[in-house]
Scaffold this active site. Sequence first.
Site, PDB file in Angstrom:
ATOM      1  CD  GLU A   1       9.556 -62.317 -17.374  1.00 45.82           C
ATOM      2  OE1 GLU A   1       9.977 -61.407 -16.316  1.00 45.82           O
ATOM      3  OE2 GLU A   1       8.907 -62.124 -18.180  1.00 45.82           O
TER       4      GLU A   1
ATOM      5  CB  CYS B   1       6.126 -59.184 -21.830  1.00 52.39           C
ATOM      6  SG  CYS B   1       5.098 -58.648 -23.345  1.00 52.39           S
TER       7      CYS B   1
ATOM      8  CD  GLU C   1       0.053 -54.300 -20.638  1.00 48.44           C
ATOM      9  OE1 GLU C   1      -0.066 -55.621 -20.329  1.00 48.44           O
ATOM     10  OE2 GLU C   1      -0.833 -53.802 -21.275  1.00 48.44           O
TER      11      GLU C   1
ATOM     12  CE  LYS D   1      13.724 -44.243 -17.653  1.00 50.35           C
ATOM     13  NZ  LYS D   1      14.584 -45.288 -18.234  1.00 50.35           N
TER      14      LYS D   1
HETATM   15  P1  NAD Z   1      12.639 -53.081 -15.719  1.00 53.94           P
HETATM   16  O1  NAD Z   1      11.729 -52.879 -15.056  1.00 53.94           O
HETATM   17  O2  NAD Z   1      14.088 -53.346 -15.195  1.00 53.94           O
HETATM   18  O3  NAD Z   1      12.993 -51.517 -16.238  1.00 53.94           O
HETATM   19  C1  NAD Z   1      11.912 -51.120 -17.408  1.00 53.94           C
HETATM   20  C2  NAD Z   1      12.192 -49.570 -17.289  1.00 53.94           C
HETATM   21  O4  NAD Z   1      11.811 -48.964 -16.084  1.00 53.94           O
HETATM   22  C3  NAD Z   1      13.343 -48.933 -17.834  1.00 53.94           C
HETATM   23  O5  NAD Z   1      13.343 -47.701 -18.450  1.00 53.94           O
HETATM   24  C4  NAD Z   1      14.263 -48.774 -16.334  1.00 53.94           C
HETATM   25  O6  NAD Z   1      15.112 -47.288 -16.492  1.00 53.94           O
HETATM   26  C5  NAD Z   1      12.593 -48.014 -15.754  1.00 53.94           C
HETATM   27  N1  NAD Z   1      12.976 -48.084 -14.079  1.00 53.94           N
HETATM   28  C6  NAD Z   1      13.631 -48.890 -13.296  1.00 53.94           C
HETATM   29  N2  NAD Z   1      13.635 -48.696 -12.080  1.00 53.94           N
HETATM   30  C7  NAD Z   1      12.524 -47.712 -12.157  1.00 53.94           C
HETATM   31  C8  NAD Z   1      12.082 -47.112 -10.978  1.00 53.94           C
HETATM   32  N3  NAD Z   1      12.069 -47.398  -9.591  1.00 53.94           N
HETATM   33  N4  NAD Z   1      11.019 -46.167 -11.367  1.00 53.94           N
HETATM   34  C9  NAD Z   1      10.595 -45.920 -12.554  1.00 53.94           C
HETATM   35  N5  NAD Z   1      11.402 -46.557 -13.739  1.00 53.94           N
HETATM   36  C10 NAD Z   1      12.282 -47.544 -13.510  1.00 53.94           C
HETATM   37  O7  NAD Z   1      12.534 -54.030 -16.830  1.00 53.94           O
HETATM   38  P2  NAD Z   1      13.474 -54.363 -18.430  1.00 53.94           P
HETATM   39  O8  NAD Z   1      14.521 -55.313 -17.781  1.00 53.94           O
HETATM   40  O9  NAD Z   1      13.807 -53.184 -18.989  1.00 53.94           O
HETATM   41  O10 NAD Z   1      12.287 -55.222 -19.114  1.00 53.94           O
HETATM   42  C11 NAD Z   1      12.299 -56.812 -18.701  1.00 53.94           C
HETATM   43  C12 NAD Z   1      10.811 -56.639 -18.105  1.00 53.94           C
HETATM   44  O11 NAD Z   1       9.801 -56.247 -18.809  1.00 53.94           O
HETATM   45  C13 NAD Z   1      10.556 -58.300 -18.156  1.00 53.94           C
HETATM   46  O12 NAD Z   1       9.947 -58.925 -16.941  1.00 53.94           O
HETATM   47  C14 NAD Z   1       9.446 -58.649 -19.111  1.00 53.94           C
HETATM   48  O13 NAD Z   1       8.347 -59.616 -18.856  1.00 53.94           O
HETATM   49  C15 NAD Z   1       8.797 -56.968 -18.712  1.00 53.94           C
HETATM   50  N6  NAD Z   1       8.047 -56.923 -20.056  1.00 53.94           N
HETATM   51  C16 NAD Z   1       6.642 -56.757 -20.116  1.00 53.94           C
HETATM   52  C17 NAD Z   1       5.786 -56.607 -21.166  1.00 53.94           C
HETATM   53  C18 NAD Z   1       4.174 -56.680 -21.043  1.00 53.94           C
HETATM   54  O14 NAD Z   1       3.645 -56.167 -21.978  1.00 53.94           O
HETATM   55  N7  NAD Z   1       3.600 -57.184 -20.137  1.00 53.94           N
HETATM   56  C19 NAD Z   1       6.235 -56.334 -22.191  1.00 53.94           C
HETATM   57  C20 NAD Z   1       7.833 -56.284 -22.173  1.00 53.94           C
HETATM   58  C21 NAD Z   1       8.616 -56.538 -21.296  1.00 53.94           C
END
Ligand code: NAD
Length: 474
Positions: A377, A280, A246, A173
């Site tokens: 962040e 990230c 991650e 997804k």
């Molecule tokens: P997010 O956690 O809001 O969403 C990520 C994904 O999770 C989306 O597909 C979303 O629909 C899904 N999601 C939301 N709630 C969920 C739930 N309860 N259960 C399962 N899935 C759910 O994150 P974002 O805003 O899309 O991305 C930004 C964040 O991602 C930042 O904190 C960034 O640091 C982190 N990030 C980390 C890495 C890494 O490799 N460590 C890489 C890229 C981004």
Amino acid sequence: MINFPMIINGQNVMTQDTVGVINPATGEPFAQVPVGTAQHVDDAVAAARSAFPAWSALSHAERKAKLQELNAALESNMPELMSLLTQETGKPMGGFGGVGSGFEVGGSMAWMAVTSEIELPVEVIQDDEVARVEVHHKPIGVVGSITPWNWPLLIAVWHYAPALLAGNTVVAKPSEYTPVTTLRFAELANEILPAGVLNVIVGGGDVGAAIAEHDDINKIVFTGSSPTGRSIMQAASGNLKRLTLELGGNDAGIVLPDVDPKEVAPKLFGVCFHNNGQTCQALKRLYVHEDVYDEVCAEMAAIANAIKNGNGMEEETDLGPLQNEKQLNIVRELAANARSAGATFLTGGEEKEGPGYFYPPTIVTNISDGTRLVDEEQFGPIVPVIKYSDIDDAIRRANNSSAGLGGSIWSSDLEKATALVGRLESGSVWVNTHADIQPNAPMGGMKQSGVGCEFGHWGMAENTDIQTIKINKG
Ligand code: NAD
């Protein structure tokens, strides 16, 4: 407007209702996608489950050949994929430092190519007159992948390539903000992979949660925020899924007094602001020694002032908009909080009138730990630069965070910097660079930045269960 279907069991799936995907440069939808539901998750999991026996029975060489075909599909569709990425993420086609959509598709190809070469051979740990003991890596089953909006295609490849090569099937997804490039890639992949091997559905947190708690999914690989990582960990406990998480970061960089400010500033600017800070491992807190503080800040501000913000489809654009309004509001909130705490906005901080989610590259000085912009962040184009005088204190402050994703030391003395960098409490640390990842070196977070790792044989192993075979010769 183009419709992009989901791919379930090798079929294109549309729904009666659709939802628009916003181009963040205009604030207007540019594509339509279906409305995915928990029923689609069930269908996709059933398809992945029935595709698993045949896919996992292929030889490593056969699956490797499939990955190489996927790589060729990325390459031959690069212009279209780049254009879709720019429209859904806002990132420029080229952009500042060349870190735009071309970089993302090129990176996806590089990861696919290097990952396809990784093998986990059987290890023989004993072979004598008493017994032969072998350690095998077995595919886990159905892997659920949940990805964020900042590098949608690249992170999808990071998830899918090792999962598939190890013999698993996938239910994925993408983020509801950026599903389009991933769906197009799934459509291309569907011409190469057997039906059910890679299923991509769309939807928001509810669909993600249905994946996380599904009893017939065996592992989740998730990239996203730490709060979502926590709920996935809870939801995954029902059937004790394997997890690779991650998560968010608050990477610190420490600049020693021996740097040449003119030389180091463009590099620092690049790692703070590429992809508008929506990475990230972007450098999110910069600690600069008092001897070079003013000069480093001034050099970075000069670069920021020359940046052209605009629609990523236009060639001269250096940085596009933020990907979504929610993230823009986080940046606005942290900026307002820093202002009220008395910080100085050396450059940026003022939004121009007009459509789209634009925010200029912003450098904030006269700020320290204890301010939200430093402690949280920001995931956007605003960076606090903190003055320090004592290196031990700077390292202590850099480590004073629940995040532990990346960190760096900047110095003209490599030996000194290398001795210091290992004291940073993060999964990746760098000297004179940052966010400098590669497909054969593991990447993962310490503390609340993650569980497990991706890339190289370390990441590949997380897509397998270990099986120990002991043949008693006695
Ligand atoms: P997010 O956690 O809001 O969403 C990520 C994904 O999770 C989306 O597909 C979303 O629909 C899904 N999601 C939301 N709630 C969920 C739930 N309860 N259960 C399962 N899935 C759910 O994150 P974002 O805003 O899309 O991305 C930004 C964040 O991602 C930042 O904190 C960034 O640091 C982190 N990030 C980390 C890495 C890494 O490799 N460590 C890489 C890229 C981004």
